[in-house]
Design a protein around this motif. Structure first.
Motif, PDB file in Angstrom:
ATOM      1  N   VAL A 105       7.792 -21.622 -20.090  1.00  0.00           N
ATOM      2  CA  VAL A 105       8.813 -22.143 -21.002  1.00  0.00           C
ATOM      3  C   VAL A 105       8.169 -22.956 -22.118  1.00  0.00           C
ATOM      4  O   VAL A 105       8.566 -22.858 -23.291  1.00  0.00           O
ATOM      5  N   ALA A 106       7.162 -23.754 -21.770  1.00  0.00           N
ATOM      6  CA  ALA A 106       6.479 -24.563 -22.791  1.00  0.00           C
ATOM      7  C   ALA A 106       5.807 -23.668 -23.827  1.00  0.00           C
ATOM      8  O   ALA A 106       5.901 -23.919 -25.041  1.00  0.00           O
ATOM      9  N   ALA A 107       5.117 -22.627 -23.358  1.00  0.00           N
ATOM     10  CA  ALA A 107       4.429 -21.731 -24.288  1.00  0.00           C
ATOM     11  C   ALA A 107       5.426 -20.964 -25.145  1.00  0.00           C
ATOM     12  O   ALA A 107       5.266 -20.852 -26.368  1.00  0.00           O
ATOM     13  N   PHE A 108       6.466 -20.438 -24.508  1.00  0.00           N
ATOM     14  CA  PHE A 108       7.490 -19.696 -25.242  1.00  0.00           C
ATOM     15  C   PHE A 108       8.167 -20.597 -26.272  1.00  0.00           C
ATOM     16  O   PHE A 108       8.339 -20.215 -27.435  1.00  0.00           O
ATOM     17  N   GLY A 109       8.541 -21.805 -25.855  1.00  0.00           N
ATOM     18  CA  GLY A 109       9.205 -22.729 -26.778  1.00  0.00           C
ATOM     19  C   GLY A 109       8.321 -23.111 -27.949  1.00  0.00           C
ATOM     20  O   GLY A 109       8.797 -23.223 -29.090  1.00  0.00           O
ATOM     21  N   ALA A 110       7.031 -23.306 -27.680  1.00  0.00           N
ATOM     22  CA  ALA A 110       6.109 -23.671 -28.760  1.00  0.00           C
ATOM     23  C   ALA A 110       5.985 -22.548 -29.783  1.00  0.00           C
ATOM     24  O   ALA A 110       5.937 -22.795 -30.993  1.00  0.00           O
ATOM     25  N   VAL A 111       5.943 -21.310 -29.296  1.00  0.00           N
ATOM     26  CA  VAL A 111       5.830 -20.176 -30.222  1.00  0.00           C
ATOM     27  C   VAL A 111       7.117 -20.003 -31.014  1.00  0.00           C
ATOM     28  O   VAL A 111       7.087 -19.742 -32.224  1.00  0.00           O
ATOM     29  N   VAL A 112       8.263 -20.132 -30.350  1.00  0.00           N
ATOM     30  CA  VAL A 112       9.545 -20.038 -31.059  1.00  0.00           C
ATOM     31  C   VAL A 112       9.627 -21.093 -32.147  1.00  0.00           C
ATOM     32  O   VAL A 112      10.023 -20.816 -33.291  1.00  0.00           O
ATOM     33  N   ALA A 113       9.249 -22.325 -31.820  1.00  0.00           N
ATOM     34  CA  ALA A 113       9.304 -23.413 -32.801  1.00  0.00           C
ATOM     35  C   ALA A 113       8.343 -23.163 -33.954  1.00  0.00           C
ATOM     36  O   ALA A 113       8.678 -23.406 -35.125  1.00  0.00           O
ATOM     37  N   THR A 114       7.143 -22.675 -33.639  1.00  0.00           N
ATOM     38  CA  THR A 114       6.155 -22.390 -34.687  1.00  0.00           C
ATOM     39  C   THR A 114       6.633 -21.267 -35.599  1.00  0.00           C
ATOM     40  O   THR A 114       6.528 -21.360 -36.828  1.00  0.00           O
TER      41      THR A 114
ATOM     42  N   TYR B  77       9.734 -20.323 -36.106  1.00  0.00           N
ATOM     43  CA  TYR B  77      10.864 -20.809 -36.904  1.00  0.00           C
ATOM     44  C   TYR B  77      10.383 -21.678 -38.059  1.00  0.00           C
ATOM     45  O   TYR B  77      10.843 -21.537 -39.198  1.00  0.00           O
ATOM     46  N   ALA B  78       9.451 -22.587 -37.775  1.00  0.00           N
ATOM     47  CA  ALA B  78       8.948 -23.472 -38.832  1.00  0.00           C
ATOM     48  C   ALA B  78       8.284 -22.679 -39.947  1.00  0.00           C
ATOM     49  O   ALA B  78       8.487 -22.961 -41.141  1.00  0.00           O
ATOM     50  N   ALA B  79       7.495 -21.665 -39.568  1.00  0.00           N
ATOM     51  CA  ALA B  79       6.830 -20.846 -40.586  1.00  0.00           C
ATOM     52  C   ALA B  79       7.849 -20.115 -41.451  1.00  0.00           C
ATOM     53  O   ALA B  79       7.699 -20.014 -42.677  1.00  0.00           O
ATOM     54  N   GLU B  80       8.912 -19.591 -40.810  1.00  0.00           N
ATOM     55  CA  GLU B  80       9.947 -18.884 -41.570  1.00  0.00           C
ATOM     56  C   GLU B  80      10.743 -19.854 -42.441  1.00  0.00           C
ATOM     57  O   GLU B  80      11.082 -19.527 -43.592  1.00  0.00           O
ATOM     58  N   TRP B  81      11.053 -21.023 -41.909  1.00  0.00           N
ATOM     59  CA  TRP B  81      11.819 -22.022 -42.670  1.00  0.00           C
ATOM     60  C   TRP B  81      11.056 -22.438 -43.914  1.00  0.00           C
ATOM     61  O   TRP B  81      11.614 -22.538 -44.999  1.00  0.00           O
TER      62      TRP B  81
ATOM     63  N   TRP C 204      22.971 -13.228 -37.551  1.00  0.00           N
ATOM     64  CA  TRP C 204      23.530 -14.544 -37.212  1.00  0.00           C
ATOM     65  C   TRP C 204      23.285 -14.830 -35.744  1.00  0.00           C
ATOM     66  O   TRP C 204      23.133 -13.902 -34.949  1.00  0.00           O
ATOM     67  N   PRO C 205      23.267 -16.121 -35.349  1.00  0.00           N
ATOM     68  CA  PRO C 205      23.387 -17.306 -36.197  1.00  0.00           C
ATOM     69  C   PRO C 205      22.108 -17.599 -36.966  1.00  0.00           C
ATOM     70  O   PRO C 205      21.029 -17.126 -36.581  1.00  0.00           O
ATOM     71  N   GLN C 206      22.264 -18.403 -38.024  1.00  0.00           N
ATOM     72  CA  GLN C 206      21.115 -18.829 -38.813  1.00  0.00           C
ATOM     73  C   GLN C 206      21.059 -20.355 -38.841  1.00  0.00           C
ATOM     74  O   GLN C 206      22.084 -21.032 -38.878  1.00  0.00           O
ATOM     75  N   LEU C 207      19.836 -20.866 -38.829  1.00  0.00           N
ATOM     76  CA  LEU C 207      19.603 -22.304 -38.973  1.00  0.00           C
ATOM     77  C   LEU C 207      18.709 -22.516 -40.184  1.00  0.00           C
ATOM     78  O   LEU C 207      17.573 -22.050 -40.206  1.00  0.00           O
ATOM     79  N   GLY C 208      19.224 -23.173 -41.195  1.00  0.00           N
ATOM     80  CA  GLY C 208      18.432 -23.417 -42.387  1.00  0.00           C
ATOM     81  C   GLY C 208      18.024 -22.152 -43.102  1.00  0.00           C
ATOM     82  O   GLY C 208      16.945 -22.100 -43.699  1.00  0.00           O
ATOM     83  N   GLY C 209      18.868 -21.120 -43.018  1.00  0.00           N
ATOM     84  CA  GLY C 209      18.566 -19.869 -43.696  1.00  0.00           C
ATOM     85  C   GLY C 209      17.664 -18.926 -42.919  1.00  0.00           C
ATOM     86  O   GLY C 209      17.278 -17.877 -43.436  1.00  0.00           O
ATOM     87  N   VAL C 210      17.321 -19.282 -41.676  1.00  0.00           N
ATOM     88  CA  VAL C 210      16.459 -18.445 -40.836  1.00  0.00           C
ATOM     89  C   VAL C 210      17.244 -17.983 -39.614  1.00  0.00           C
ATOM     90  O   VAL C 210      17.757 -18.820 -38.852  1.00  0.00           O
ATOM     91  N   PRO C 211      17.369 -16.682 -39.371  1.00  0.00           N
ATOM     92  CA  PRO C 211      18.077 -16.201 -38.184  1.00  0.00           C
ATOM     93  C   PRO C 211      17.366 -16.650 -36.906  1.00  0.00           C
ATOM     94  O   PRO C 211      16.144 -16.555 -36.789  1.00  0.00           O
ATOM     95  N   VAL C 212      18.145 -17.125 -35.945  1.00  0.00           N
ATOM     96  CA  VAL C 212      17.578 -17.575 -34.671  1.00  0.00           C
ATOM     97  C   VAL C 212      16.856 -16.436 -33.969  1.00  0.00           C
ATOM     98  O   VAL C 212      15.822 -16.639 -33.315  1.00  0.00           O
ATOM     99  N   ILE C 213      17.374 -15.216 -34.119  1.00  0.00           N
ATOM    100  CA  ILE C 213      16.786 -14.067 -33.438  1.00  0.00           C
ATOM    101  C   ILE C 213      15.358 -13.815 -33.906  1.00  0.00           C
ATOM    102  O   ILE C 213      14.514 -13.309 -33.152  1.00  0.00           O
TER     103      ILE C 213
ATOM    104  N   ALA D  76      13.127 -16.178 -34.699  1.00  0.00           N
ATOM    105  CA  ALA D  76      12.274 -17.107 -33.954  1.00  0.00           C
ATOM    106  C   ALA D  76      12.056 -16.624 -32.528  1.00  0.00           C
ATOM    107  O   ALA D  76      10.954 -16.741 -31.980  1.00  0.00           O
ATOM    108  N   LEU D  77      13.086 -16.060 -31.903  1.00  0.00           N
ATOM    109  CA  LEU D  77      12.947 -15.531 -30.543  1.00  0.00           C
ATOM    110  C   LEU D  77      11.991 -14.337 -30.515  1.00  0.00           C
ATOM    111  O   LEU D  77      11.257 -14.150 -29.535  1.00  0.00           O
TER     112      LEU D  77
END
Length: 243
Positions: free
Chosen positions: A52-61, A63-67, A86-95, A97-98
Motif C-alpha cells: 500500500v505504501a509503494a502503491f500510494g507513493a507512485v499514485v501520489a507521484t 498525480y503530482a507530475a500530471e498536476w 471523471w472524477p478529476q482533481l485539479g484538472g487531472v483524472p483520478v484514474i 494517477a491509479l
C-alpha cells in the motif's frame, strides 16, 4: 488468487473494450482492475502495508507530475485533459494517477526479475519499461480524445519530449518503489504477468482490433514492452532451471 481473478477480469474488460461501443467507460474499468490486481500481487510479494505504501507513493507521484504538467508543460510538454474522464482533481483524472500506480508496480517487478542483484539496474530498466508503456498509452488516449497536445509531435501527435519526461518521472517512481517494498529483488510472477498482458493486449489492439489499426504503434510498443517482458520471463525460467 485475488490477483489472478482481477487479472483475468482485466483481460475480459480489455477484450470488451475492442468490441463495445463505450470504450472510455471500459478503459476506466481496465485501469481500476489493473490497479487492484497490481496491489494484490504486490501484497503477496511484499506484505500489505508495504504494498500500500509503494502503491500510494507512485499514485501520489504520478498525480503530482500530471498536476504540474497541465499547468506548466513540464515535464511532459504542453497538454491538457478533456472533460471525458471523471472524477478529476485539479484538472487531472483520478484514474490516470491509479494507472501510474498499477503499472509502476508492474514495471518495477519486471525490472527486478531482470536485474535482481543491481539497484541501479532495477531503477534504469524499470524506468525504461514504464516509459515503453506510453508508446501505447498516449496514441490510444489521443484516439479517445481524453487529452490533447497543444503542439503535436511526430509520434502519432506525441512530442518526443514527452517520453523524456516519462523517463524522468518513471525513474523517481522506481526509486520510491525500490525503497518502500520489503525486498526490492523479490520476484512477483503476478506483477510480471500484468506487464506482459498489457504488452500483448495493447499490441493486438493496435494491430487488429482498433479502427483503424495502427501497425506503427503496435510494432513500436509491442517490441519495446515485449522485450522487457521476455527478459523477465527468461531470467525467471533460467533461475528455476538452475535450482
Amino acid at each position: 488468487m485475488l490477483g489472478g481473478a482481477l487479472l483475468l477480469t482485466m483481460v475480459a474488460a480489455q477484450v470488451a473494450t475492442g468490441l463495445h461501443p463505450q470504450p472510455i467507460r471500459l478503459t476506466s474499468t481496465v485501469v481500476l482492475l489493473l490497479a487492484a490486481g497490481a496491489l494484490a500481487f504486490a501484497t503477496t510479494a511484499h506484505t500489505f502495508p508495504r504494498a500500500v505504501a509503494a502503491f500510494g507513493a507512485v499514485v501520489a507521484t504520478g498525480y503530482a507530475a500530471e498536476w504540474i504538467g497541465v499547468r506548466t508543460g513540464l515535464p511532459f510538454g504542453d497538454y491538457g485533459y478533456s472533460g471525458l474522464l471523471w472524477p478529476q482533481l485539479g484538472g487531472v483524472p483520478v484514474i490516470v494517477a491509479l494507472a501510474w500506480g498499477g503499472m509502476g508496480l508492474a514495471a518495477h517487478a519486471t525490472a527486478a526479475a531482470v536485474a535482481p542483484e543491481s539497484r541501479a539496474g532495477r531503477l534504469a530498466l524499470g524506468a525504461l519499461a514504464l516509459t515503453a508503456w506510453d508508446l501505447f498509452l498516449d496514441p490510444q488516449m489521443i484516439r479517445l480524445n481524453l487529452w490533447t497536445w497543444h503542439d503535436p509531435g511526430p509520434y502519432r501527435g506525441v512530442p518526443v519530449g514527452n517520453f523524456a519526461g516519462w523517463l524522468l518521472v518513471s525513474l523517481l517512481v522506481m526509486a520510491l518503489v525500490d525503497h518502500l517494498v520489503a525486498d526490492p529483488a523479490a520476484r512477483s510472477t503476478g506483477l510480471v504477468s500484468i506487464y506482459t498482458v498489457m504488452a500483448a493486449m495493447e499490441t493486438i489492439g493496435f494491430a487488429a482490433v482498433f479502427d483503424p489499426p495502427d501497425p506503427l504503434v503496435a510494432t513500436a510498443g509491442g517490441i519495446s514492452m515485449g522485450l522487457f517482458a521476455l527478459l523477465a520471463w527468461r531470467r525467471g525460467w533460467r533461475g528455476h532451471r538452475d535450482r
